[in-house]
Scaffold this motif. Structure first.
Motif, PDB file in Angstrom:
ATOM      1  N   ASP A  87       0.843  -1.183   0.000  1.00 13.82           N
ATOM      2  CA  ASP A  87       0.000   0.000   0.000  1.00 13.82           C
ATOM      3  C   ASP A  87       0.886   1.243   0.000  1.00 13.82           C
ATOM      4  N   GLU A 113       2.117   4.267  -7.606  1.00 18.06           N
ATOM      5  CA  GLU A 113       0.927   4.052  -8.433  1.00 18.06           C
ATOM      6  C   GLU A 113       0.970   2.744  -9.214  1.00 18.06           C
ATOM      7  N   TYR A 144      -0.519  -0.813 -10.014  1.00 13.50           N
ATOM      8  CA  TYR A 144      -1.871  -1.335  -9.878  1.00 13.50           C
ATOM      9  C   TYR A 144      -1.935  -2.751 -10.405  1.00 13.50           C
ATOM     10  N   SER A 189      -4.319  -6.801  -9.594  1.00 10.88           N
ATOM     11  CA  SER A 189      -5.377  -7.533  -8.907  1.00 10.88           C
ATOM     12  C   SER A 189      -4.750  -8.660  -8.093  1.00 10.88           C
ATOM     13  N   ARG A 206      -6.559  -3.182  -7.221  1.00 12.53           N
ATOM     14  CA  ARG A 206      -5.992  -2.090  -6.420  1.00 12.53           C
ATOM     15  C   ARG A 206      -5.313  -1.099  -7.339  1.00 12.53           C
ATOM     16  N   GLY A 207      -5.426   0.177  -7.011  1.00 14.28           N
ATOM     17  CA  GLY A 207      -4.725   1.221  -7.746  1.00 14.28           C
ATOM     18  C   GLY A 207      -5.671   2.078  -8.540  1.00 14.28           C
ATOM     19  N   GLY A 208      -5.128   3.188  -8.977  1.00 10.55           N
ATOM     20  CA  GLY A 208      -5.898   4.062  -9.845  1.00 10.55           C
ATOM     21  C   GLY A 208      -6.818   5.031  -9.143  1.00 10.55           C
ATOM     22  N   ASP A 209      -6.696   5.198  -7.815  1.00 13.51           N
ATOM     23  CA  ASP A 209      -7.537   6.163  -7.104  1.00 13.51           C
ATOM     24  C   ASP A 209      -6.882   7.541  -7.199  1.00 13.51           C
ATOM     25  N   ASP A 258      -3.944   2.983  -3.703  1.00  8.24           N
ATOM     26  CA  ASP A 258      -2.791   2.801  -4.587  1.00  8.24           C
ATOM     27  C   ASP A 258      -1.766   1.883  -3.936  1.00  8.24           C
ATOM     28  N   ASN A 259      -1.043   1.182  -4.766  1.00  5.62           N
ATOM     29  CA  ASN A 259       0.076   0.370  -4.325  1.00  5.62           C
ATOM     30  C   ASN A 259       1.361   0.992  -4.835  1.00  5.62           C
TER      31      ASN A 259
END
Length: 97
Positions: free
Chosen positions: A12, A36, A38, A40, A46-49, A56-57
């Motif tokens: 994270d 950033e 991203y 699965s 996960r990612g792209g917020d 985001d990772n």
């Protein structure tokens, strides 16, 4: 070429500093962080917020000796247990130039 261990983390983004602080305690100061990342996994996509970065990772890469890789794993295992994420260790060849 020089044989090394390649230690990779996907964690994270909000927890990268915690990971890096743990690494600095054992004098691991050479690393690469890519924000950033991203994908699965166990926690779904996960990612792209783009608004908060809350989902985001980040990808962290370390090239080190075998002894350092063992020390890294011993140190970060409790951190990963609390933070989640993924850690991979593999053999690699460092191209000397």
């Amino acid at each position: 070429m020089k044989p090394v261990k390649r230690v990779e983390f996907i964690i994270d983004s909000l927890m990268v500093e915690t990971l890096l602080e743990s690494l600095s305690e054992i004098n691991i100061t050479s690393y690469t962080v890519i924000r950033e990342a991203y994908g699965s996994g166990e926690r779904g996509v996960r990612g792209g917020d783009i608004f908060s970065g809350a989902f985001d990772n980040s990808y962290v890469l370390i090239a080190c000796t075998e002894d350092e890789s063992k020390q890294i794993i011993e140190t970060v295992r409790p951190v990963l247990k609390n933070l989640g994420g993924m850690c991979l260790v593999s053999d690699a060849q460092w191209v000397l130039h």
